[in-house]
Design an enzyme around this catalytic site. Structure first.
Site, PDB file in Angstrom:
ATOM      1  N   SER A 160       0.795  -1.224   0.000  1.00 54.97           N
ATOM      2  CA  SER A 160       0.000   0.000   0.000  1.00 54.97           C
ATOM      3  C   SER A 160       0.837   1.288   0.000  1.00 54.97           C
ATOM      4  O   SER A 160       1.512   1.570  -0.968  1.00 54.97           O
ATOM      5  CB  SER A 160      -0.945  -0.055   1.199  1.00 54.97           C
ATOM      6  OG  SER A 160      -1.912   0.933   1.101  1.00 54.97           O
ATOM      7  N   ASP A 171      -1.903   1.257  -3.485  1.00 57.92           N
ATOM      8  CA  ASP A 171      -2.824   0.180  -3.904  1.00 57.92           C
ATOM      9  C   ASP A 171      -4.249   0.703  -4.054  1.00 57.92           C
ATOM     10  O   ASP A 171      -5.203  -0.073  -4.114  1.00 57.92           O
ATOM     11  CB  ASP A 171      -2.772  -1.013  -2.950  1.00 57.92           C
ATOM     12  CG  ASP A 171      -3.252  -0.669  -1.547  1.00 57.92           C
ATOM     13  OD1 ASP A 171      -3.285   0.535  -1.202  1.00 57.92           O
ATOM     14  OD2 ASP A 171      -3.619  -1.586  -0.800  1.00 57.92           O
ATOM     15  N   GLU A 193     -10.843   7.182   7.973  1.00 57.83           N
ATOM     16  CA  GLU A 193      -9.699   7.623   8.748  1.00 57.83           C
ATOM     17  C   GLU A 193      -9.262   8.957   8.143  1.00 57.83           C
ATOM     18  O   GLU A 193      -9.493   9.208   6.954  1.00 57.83           O
ATOM     19  CB  GLU A 193      -8.565   6.601   8.649  1.00 57.83           C
ATOM     20  CG  GLU A 193      -8.942   5.271   9.270  1.00 57.83           C
ATOM     21  CD  GLU A 193      -7.803   4.269   9.239  1.00 57.83           C
ATOM     22  OE1 GLU A 193      -7.382   3.841  10.313  1.00 57.83           O
ATOM     23  OE2 GLU A 193      -7.348   3.915   8.141  1.00 57.83           O
ATOM     24  N   ALA A 194      -8.617   9.790   8.948  1.00 51.72           N
ATOM     25  CA  ALA A 194      -8.201  11.098   8.439  1.00 51.72           C
ATOM     26  C   ALA A 194      -7.282  10.944   7.230  1.00 51.72           C
ATOM     27  O   ALA A 194      -7.249  11.801   6.336  1.00 51.72           O
ATOM     28  CB  ALA A 194      -7.502  11.877   9.546  1.00 51.72           C
ATOM     29  N   ASN A 195      -6.559   9.805   7.155  1.00 52.41           N
ATOM     30  CA  ASN A 195      -5.628   9.597   6.039  1.00 52.41           C
ATOM     31  C   ASN A 195      -6.325   9.267   4.720  1.00 52.41           C
ATOM     32  O   ASN A 195      -5.672   9.007   3.717  1.00 52.41           O
ATOM     33  CB  ASN A 195      -4.587   8.530   6.394  1.00 52.41           C
ATOM     34  CG  ASN A 195      -5.211   7.158   6.654  1.00 52.41           C
ATOM     35  OD1 ASN A 195      -6.319   6.861   6.208  1.00 52.41           O
ATOM     36  ND2 ASN A 195      -4.491   6.326   7.390  1.00 52.41           N
ATOM     37  N   ALA A 235       1.918   3.168  18.393  1.00 53.72           N
ATOM     38  CA  ALA A 235       2.825   2.427  17.516  1.00 53.72           C
ATOM     39  C   ALA A 235       2.136   2.191  16.187  1.00 53.72           C
ATOM     40  O   ALA A 235       0.954   1.846  16.152  1.00 53.72           O
ATOM     41  CB  ALA A 235       3.179   1.092  18.162  1.00 53.72           C
TER      42      ALA A 235
HETATM   43  C1  G16 Z   1      -3.205   0.719   6.535  1.00 52.76           C
HETATM   44  C2  G16 Z   1      -4.535   0.465   7.198  1.00 52.76           C
HETATM   45  C3  G16 Z   1      -5.152   1.777   7.612  1.00 52.76           C
HETATM   46  C4  G16 Z   1      -4.186   2.555   8.497  1.00 52.76           C
HETATM   47  C5  G16 Z   1      -2.811   2.683   7.833  1.00 52.76           C
HETATM   48  C6  G16 Z   1      -1.768   3.250   8.748  1.00 52.76           C
HETATM   49  O1  G16 Z   1      -3.406   1.491   5.393  1.00 52.76           O
HETATM   50  O2  G16 Z   1      -5.370  -0.243   6.315  1.00 52.76           O
HETATM   51  O3  G16 Z   1      -6.353   1.506   8.280  1.00 52.76           O
HETATM   52  O4  G16 Z   1      -4.668   3.821   8.774  1.00 52.76           O
HETATM   53  O5  G16 Z   1      -2.360   1.404   7.426  1.00 52.76           O
HETATM   54  O6  G16 Z   1      -1.672   2.420   9.880  1.00 52.76           O
HETATM   55  P1  G16 Z   1      -0.546   2.562  10.966  1.00 52.76           P
HETATM   56  O7  G16 Z   1      -0.640   3.961  11.478  1.00 52.76           O
HETATM   57  O8  G16 Z   1      -0.895   1.520  11.997  1.00 52.76           O
HETATM   58  O9  G16 Z   1       0.770   2.324  10.274  1.00 52.76           O
HETATM   59  P2  G16 Z   1      -2.690   1.171   4.024  1.00 52.76           P
HETATM   60  O10 G16 Z   1      -3.263   2.154   3.064  1.00 52.76           O
HETATM   61  O11 G16 Z   1      -1.221   1.325   4.234  1.00 52.76           O
HETATM   62  O12 G16 Z   1      -3.085  -0.260   3.757  1.00 52.76           O
END
Ligand code: G16
Length: 540
Positions: A72, A289, A381-383, A507
């Site tokens: 991703s 992705d 999510e905000a992202n 984390a």
């Molecule tokens: C994944 C998860 C998301 C999450 C992100 C960041 O996204 O599917 O729900 O917000 O990772 O997660 P973390 O802060 O735990 O690293 P993606 O788009 O990378 O698959």
């Protein structure tokens, strides 16, 4: 003594496993979005995920399980793998522990023992059918990992289909289509073409009679989303949509997510490298992705304005809430957010839109389940990772509603088409892109009108590398640290000094780091708070 079928499967697993040795001493964990780390460390993990996918399918009477090979938003050398459950949802949480156990089994012998133990404890008949489909993103390590996956599936005697290169949400869609094909409510045709047709038809219905939206420019992070978006746009047709795709060099593998893409734009709060927008035109960035999207524009002073996942959630909640009110159908809209949600967005949702909000831990798997508790659950999510779920009962209520006037009928038709347009399995950047464009065209809004709904509190997200991120344990939907002991009290003391201050540390589940989030009344204060909280982590 195991029966002959079991015996044969175990010896096949042991035999194939020798071809996919586990790197000595390496520890693995099924995290926020499956296993994710350097592609070169994942061969044994992906092989073992193949074994688990077969068991999961057998446990569910041969329903089809998905396996997506992707990292991703991570850098090009990383890769990852995650499992998709039959309704296109993320793997059920209780199975994540099996995935972690399989990945960490020290020897081939230990692995076959774990395999048998799971089969026995869950009463799985190893002679029953197992069906798995898989796909990958554009990373260079993808083909070799897919070969390892095939070995795992062959060893576990599973039937499989290779969907080659897809966006993650496309594979989620296909899994749901396959498993609902013979039900009263088939989700769609289980193919990439079926996906485009479903979205294109829904978009044409939702936007029929509305002004054609302005052209939108999309940064595809040099990932799989580029070609797939162009294909989707072809199905929709230029009478309905004009989209320009930039950052679409999928063959330049080293450019994936590099200074572009949704994660870069959101965390850096700036334009992708080399993208120079015209003022007030709508721009968007996908991730590697294509399961996340953020939007943005610049004003006449070239100031950058971000329209992130919170802004998408607010726009969707407002639009759907209003349509429901016009339709007269008795349905409740709710919104699910995480600790990263901007304080202003939560205030806008609860005070102005007056919709209920649930807060969960990071990871769409958590948000998805929470939003299933609403008739219509908007989760982002905000992202920029999220979607809108229509419950079965909401869809039925809309389908059986007898409208009393054309206004009600229009609203019901639009709501039902939105349910088809919006991916019901997982956050999907392409589907979310069409959702946003459709809403803006209904409201005859440009990006600046959308941005006016509320003003974000200035915020900053910092990535800090620590010795052991596992030492950071949280509670209260990740808003407070329980461990390392004493750290939360220090954060609280800092936060108190800032107007509208808020900060938390957690984390990451996808990178070897912890994330620090801070927001406050002014840009200067938000930045200062983020730096001071990050400083507390020095030496940890
Ligand atoms: C994944 C998860 C998301 C999450 C992100 C960041 O996204 O599917 O729900 O917000 O990772 O997660 P973390 O802060 O735990 O690293 P993606 O788009 O990378 O698959």
């Amino acid at each position: 003594m195991a029966d002959p079928i079991t015996q044969q499967q175990l010896s096949q697993i042991a035999k194939f496993s020798t071809l996919h040795p586990r790197p000595y001493g390496q520890k693995y964990e099924y995290g926020t979005a499956g296993f994710r780390l350097l592609g070169s460390l994942l061969d044994s993990v992906v092989f073992r995920v193949g074994l688990l996918a077969a068991l999961r399918s057998r446990k569910l009477d041969g329903e089809t399980i998905g396996v997506m090979v992707t990292a991703s938003h991570n850098p090009p050398d990383d890769n990852g793998v995650k499992l998709i459950d039959p309704q296109g949802e993320m793997l059920e949480a209780s199975w994540e522990a099996y995935a972690t156990k399989f990945a960490n089994a020290e020897t081939d012998d230990e692995l076959t023992k774990e395999y048998l133990a799971v089969a026995e404890s869950l009463n799985i008949n190893l002679d029953s059918p197992a069906n798995v489909v898989f796909a990958r993103d554009t990373r260079a390590s993808g083909p070799a990992l897919v070969a390892a996956l095939k070995d795992g599936l062959a060893a576990a005697a599973a039937d499989y289909a290779d969907y080659r290169i897809l966006t993650t949400p496309q594979l989620h869609y296909i899994v749901k289509c396959i498993n609902t094909a013979k039900t009263a409510t088939p989700y769609g045709h289980p193919s990439e073409q079926g996906y485009y047709e479903k979205l294109a038809t829904a978009f044409q219905i939702v936007t029929k009679g509305k002004p054609k939206p302005h052209v939108i420019t999309v940064d595809a992070a040099n990932g799989v989303g580029g070609p797939k978006l162009k294909e989707l746009a072809r199905y929709i047709g230029s009478d309905y949509l004009d989209v320009i795709v930039v950052k679409d060099e999928i063959d330049a593998v080293e450019k994936l997510n590099y200074q572009c893409g949704a994660d870069f734009v959101k965390t850096q709060q700036k334009l992708p490298l080399g993208v120079q927008p015209a003022p007030y035109e709508l721009y968007a960035s996908l991730d590697g992705d294509a399961d996340r999207i953020v939007f943005y524009y610049i004003d006449e002073a070239k100031k950058f304005h971000l329209l992130d996942g919170d802004k998408i959630a607010s726009l969707a909640a407002m639009f759907i809430r209003d349509l429901i009110a016009v339709s007269g159908v008795d349905l409740q809209v709710g919104v699910v957010q995480t600790a990263y949600a901007n304080g202003s967005s939560s205030k806008y949702l609860s005070d102005i839109l007056q919709v209920p909000i649930t807060v969960t831990r990071t990871g769409v798997k958590h948000l998805h389940h929470a939003s299933q508790l609403f008739d219509v659950g908007v989760y982002f999510e905000a992202n920029g990772h999220g979607t809108v779920l229509f419950s079965n009962s909401a869809t039925k209520a809309l389908e059986s509603f007898e409208a009393q006037n054309p206004g009600q009928q229009d609203a019901v038709t639009t709501l039902l088409s939105l349910a088809a347009l919006i991916n019901q399995t997982v956050g999907d950047a392409l589907s979310d892109l069409l959702l946003v464009i459709a809403i803006l065209s209904h409201k005859a809004w440009g990006p600046s009108e959308w941005n006016l709904t509320y003003t974000d509190l200035p915020n900053r997200l910092v990535r800090v590398v620590v010795k052991d991120r596992a030492a950071f344990k949280t509670e209260d939907a990740e808003r407070r640290l329980v461990e390392p002991k004493g750290l939360q009290a220090q954060i609280d003391a800092l936060v108190k000094k800032y107007k509208s201050g808020r900060s938390f540390v957690r984390a990451s589940g996808t990178e070897d780091a912890v994330r620090v989030y801070a927001e406050a009344a002014t840009r200067l204060e938000a930045d200062e708070l983020a730096v001071k909280v990050s400083d507390l982590l020095k030496g940890l």
